[in-house]
Design a protein around this motif. Structure first.
Motif, PDB file in Angstrom:
ATOM      1  N   THR A 186       0.819  -1.216   0.000  1.00 41.93           N
ATOM      2  CA  THR A 186       0.000   0.000   0.000  1.00 41.93           C
ATOM      3  C   THR A 186       0.852   1.266   0.000  1.00 41.93           C
ATOM      4  OG1 THR A 186      -0.133   0.045   2.414  1.00 41.93           O
ATOM      5  CG2 THR A 186      -1.894  -1.130   1.238  1.00 41.93           C
ATOM      6  N   SER A 187       2.151   1.106   0.129  1.00 43.31           N
ATOM      7  CA  SER A 187       3.031   2.275   0.205  1.00 43.31           C
ATOM      8  C   SER A 187       4.211   2.132  -0.744  1.00 43.31           C
ATOM      9  CB  SER A 187       3.541   2.476   1.633  1.00 43.31           C
ATOM     10  OG  SER A 187       4.413   1.418   2.000  1.00 43.31           O
ATOM     11  N   PHE A 188       4.828   3.278  -1.010  1.00 44.63           N
ATOM     12  CA  PHE A 188       6.046   3.301  -1.825  1.00 44.63           C
ATOM     13  C   PHE A 188       6.930   4.421  -1.311  1.00 44.63           C
ATOM     14  CE2 PHE A 188       2.965   5.972  -3.999  1.00 44.63           C
ATOM     15  CZ  PHE A 188       3.681   7.097  -4.359  1.00 44.63           C
ATOM     16  N   ALA A 189       8.210   4.311  -1.608  1.00 46.73           N
ATOM     17  CA  ALA A 189       9.169   5.347  -1.220  1.00 46.73           C
ATOM     18  C   ALA A 189       9.819   5.912  -2.466  1.00 46.73           C
ATOM     19  CB  ALA A 189      10.233   4.778  -0.289  1.00 46.73           C
ATOM     20  N   LEU A 190       9.994   7.224  -2.454  1.00 47.55           N
ATOM     21  CA  LEU A 190      10.740   7.903  -3.504  1.00 47.55           C
ATOM     22  C   LEU A 190      11.981   8.520  -2.898  1.00 47.55           C
ATOM     23  CD1 LEU A 190       7.966   9.849  -5.493  1.00 47.55           C
ATOM     24  CD2 LEU A 190       8.958   7.605  -6.001  1.00 47.55           C
ATOM     25  N   ASP A 191      13.074   8.481  -3.653  1.00 45.47           N
ATOM     26  CA  ASP A 191      14.297   9.172  -3.269  1.00 45.47           C
ATOM     27  C   ASP A 191      14.402  10.459  -4.062  1.00 45.47           C
ATOM     28  OD1 ASP A 191      15.090   7.234  -1.474  1.00 45.47           O
ATOM     29  OD2 ASP A 191      16.629   6.372  -2.767  1.00 45.47           O
ATOM     30  N   PHE A 192      14.907  11.490  -3.394  1.00 46.59           N
ATOM     31  CA  PHE A 192      15.132  12.791  -4.016  1.00 46.59           C
ATOM     32  C   PHE A 192      16.561  13.229  -3.721  1.00 46.59           C
ATOM     33  CE2 PHE A 192      10.694  12.561  -2.758  1.00 46.59           C
ATOM     34  CZ  PHE A 192      10.015  12.981  -3.882  1.00 46.59           C
ATOM     35  N   GLN A 193      17.191  13.870  -4.671  1.00 43.94           N
ATOM     36  CA  GLN A 193      18.488  14.524  -4.460  1.00 43.94           C
ATOM     37  C   GLN A 193      18.435  15.901  -5.104  1.00 43.94           C
ATOM     38  OE1 GLN A 193      21.357  11.839  -6.249  1.00 43.94           O
ATOM     39  NE2 GLN A 193      21.957  11.071  -4.234  1.00 43.94           N
ATOM     40  N   VAL A 194      18.976  16.880  -4.398  1.00 46.80           N
ATOM     41  CA  VAL A 194      19.135  18.216  -4.968  1.00 46.80           C
ATOM     42  C   VAL A 194      20.534  18.249  -5.557  1.00 46.80           C
ATOM     43  CG1 VAL A 194      19.159  20.691  -4.529  1.00 46.80           C
ATOM     44  CG2 VAL A 194      17.535  19.220  -3.310  1.00 46.80           C
ATOM     45  N   ARG A 195      20.603  18.343  -6.874  1.00 45.03           N
ATOM     46  CA  ARG A 195      21.877  18.272  -7.581  1.00 45.03           C
ATOM     47  C   ARG A 195      22.204  19.611  -8.229  1.00 45.03           C
ATOM     48  NH1 ARG A 195      21.041  12.512 -10.785  1.00 45.03           N
ATOM     49  NH2 ARG A 195      21.131  11.166  -8.937  1.00 45.03           N
ATOM     50  N   GLY A 196      23.466  19.982  -8.131  1.00 41.98           N
ATOM     51  CA  GLY A 196      23.938  21.206  -8.756  1.00 41.98           C
ATOM     52  C   GLY A 196      25.364  21.015  -9.208  1.00 41.98           C
ATOM     53  N   THR A 197      26.072  22.119  -9.348  1.00 35.65           N
ATOM     54  CA  THR A 197      27.490  22.076  -9.699  1.00 35.65           C
ATOM     55  C   THR A 197      28.235  23.073  -8.821  1.00 35.65           C
ATOM     56  OG1 THR A 197      27.136  23.685 -11.463  1.00 35.65           O
ATOM     57  CG2 THR A 197      27.152  21.380 -12.105  1.00 35.65           C
ATOM     58  N   ASP A 198      29.483  22.751  -8.501  1.00 31.88           N
ATOM     59  CA  ASP A 198      30.288  23.675  -7.709  1.00 31.88           C
ATOM     60  C   ASP A 198      30.964  24.699  -8.625  1.00 31.88           C
ATOM     61  OD1 ASP A 198      32.521  22.406  -8.842  1.00 31.88           O
ATOM     62  OD2 ASP A 198      33.010  21.283  -7.019  1.00 31.88           O
ATOM     63  N   ASP A 199      31.784  25.570  -8.045  1.00 31.18           N
ATOM     64  CA  ASP A 199      32.427  26.633  -8.821  1.00 31.18           C
ATOM     65  C   ASP A 199      33.337  26.099  -9.926  1.00 31.18           C
ATOM     66  OD1 ASP A 199      31.123  28.518  -7.306  1.00 31.18           O
ATOM     67  OD2 ASP A 199      32.796  28.799  -5.909  1.00 31.18           O
ATOM     68  N   ALA A 200      33.836  24.877  -9.752  1.00 32.73           N
ATOM     69  CA  ALA A 200      34.711  24.272 -10.760  1.00 32.73           C
ATOM     70  C   ALA A 200      33.919  23.500 -11.812  1.00 32.73           C
ATOM     71  CB  ALA A 200      35.717  23.350 -10.080  1.00 32.73           C
ATOM     72  N   GLY A 201      32.586  23.467 -11.663  1.00 30.86           N
ATOM     73  CA  GLY A 201      31.755  22.757 -12.622  1.00 30.86           C
ATOM     74  C   GLY A 201      31.551  21.288 -12.312  1.00 30.86           C
ATOM     75  N   SER A 202      32.026  20.852 -11.150  1.00 34.00           N
ATOM     76  CA  SER A 202      31.847  19.448 -10.765  1.00 34.00           C
ATOM     77  C   SER A 202      30.457  19.239 -10.158  1.00 34.00           C
ATOM     78  CB  SER A 202      32.903  19.041  -9.733  1.00 34.00           C
ATOM     79  OG  SER A 202      34.190  19.157 -10.297  1.00 34.00           O
ATOM     80  N   PRO A 203      29.875  18.071 -10.379  1.00 38.63           N
ATOM     81  CA  PRO A 203      28.541  17.813  -9.834  1.00 38.63           C
ATOM     82  C   PRO A 203      28.555  17.750  -8.307  1.00 38.63           C
ATOM     83  CG  PRO A 203      29.381  15.881 -11.006  1.00 38.63           C
ATOM     84  CD  PRO A 203      30.390  16.961 -11.164  1.00 38.63           C
ATOM     85  N   THR A 204      27.468  18.235  -7.708  1.00 45.33           N
ATOM     86  CA  THR A 204      27.315  18.214  -6.252  1.00 45.33           C
ATOM     87  C   THR A 204      25.925  17.687  -5.906  1.00 45.33           C
ATOM     88  OG1 THR A 204      26.417  20.446  -6.163  1.00 45.33           O
ATOM     89  CG2 THR A 204      28.807  20.226  -5.930  1.00 45.33           C
ATOM     90  N   VAL A 205      25.800  17.167  -4.705  1.00 47.99           N
ATOM     91  CA  VAL A 205      24.498  16.810  -4.133  1.00 47.99           C
ATOM     92  C   VAL A 205      24.421  17.551  -2.809  1.00 47.99           C
ATOM     93  CG1 VAL A 205      23.032  14.982  -3.206  1.00 47.99           C
ATOM     94  CG2 VAL A 205      24.414  14.557  -5.255  1.00 47.99           C
ATOM     95  N   SER A 206      23.530  18.540  -2.737  1.00 46.47           N
ATOM     96  CA  SER A 206      23.440  19.341  -1.517  1.00 46.47           C
ATOM     97  C   SER A 206      22.452  18.774  -0.516  1.00 46.47           C
ATOM     98  CB  SER A 206      23.069  20.788  -1.854  1.00 46.47           C
ATOM     99  OG  SER A 206      21.824  20.832  -2.494  1.00 46.47           O
ATOM    100  N   CYS A 207      21.580  17.870  -0.974  1.00 54.14           N
ATOM    101  CA  CYS A 207      20.537  17.357  -0.089  1.00 54.14           C
ATOM    102  C   CYS A 207      20.026  16.036  -0.631  1.00 54.14           C
ATOM    103  CB  CYS A 207      19.407  18.388  -0.039  1.00 54.14           C
ATOM    104  SG  CYS A 207      17.969  17.907   0.899  1.00 54.14           S
TER     105      CYS A 207
END
Length: 144
Positions: free
Chosen positions: A86-107
């Motif tokens: 009756t239930s399900f789980a979803l995962d979320f990530q807040v993704r961006g890039t740092d000053d050098a252009g590398s990928p980041t996950v802030s949350c």
């Protein structure tokens, strides 16, 4: 299925006195991203409601690693983490890039939803139209 990404540009009113997005906005972003995730997979929220189903958030856990500031462009990554009866789980990530252009996950966040009947009769087994839209679990976050 590939992870769905929902773009967000941080708006001025979402930023608090510390210069980063106030924590409550993350839940709003995740809610909007969940709706877009289902629609991207062929299930509009209106179709789900018209079929007699809705979903209720029953549990969420959020882990912040860094802040996101005004004007930043990020994406909310969404993936099915778990399917139950009756239930399900979803995962979320807040993704961006740092000053050098590398990928980041802030949350990172895992949210559990329960399927309910719109007529008020309570929780329901996940119907095929929702189960099909969710697809096979591909968690973004580890399980404890």
């Amino acid at each position: 299925m590939a992870t769905f990404e929902f773009p967000v540009r941080v708006r001025y009113h979402e930023v608090d006195a510390q210069g980063v997005v106030f924590n409550a906005w993350y839940l709003a972003w995740f809610d909007e991203a969940m709706t877009e995730f289902l629609e991207h997979r062929g299930l509009t929220y209106r179709t789900m409601l018209d079929a007699g189903y809705d979903v209720q958030l029953v549990h969420t856990e959020i882990d912040w690693r860094s802040g996101v500031g005004w004007g930043e462009d990020v994406v909310i990554a969404v993936s099915t983490a778990r399917l139950g009866r009756t239930s399900f789980a979803l995962d979320f990530q807040v993704r961006g890039t740092d000053d050098a252009g590398s990928p980041t996950v802030s949350c990172g966040c895992r949210t559990v939803y329960v399927v309910v009947a719109v007529d008020g009769t309570g929780k329901q087994e996940i119907p095929p139209l929702i189960r099909n839209a969710l697809g096979a679990p591909e968690p973004l976050l580890p399980y404890d």
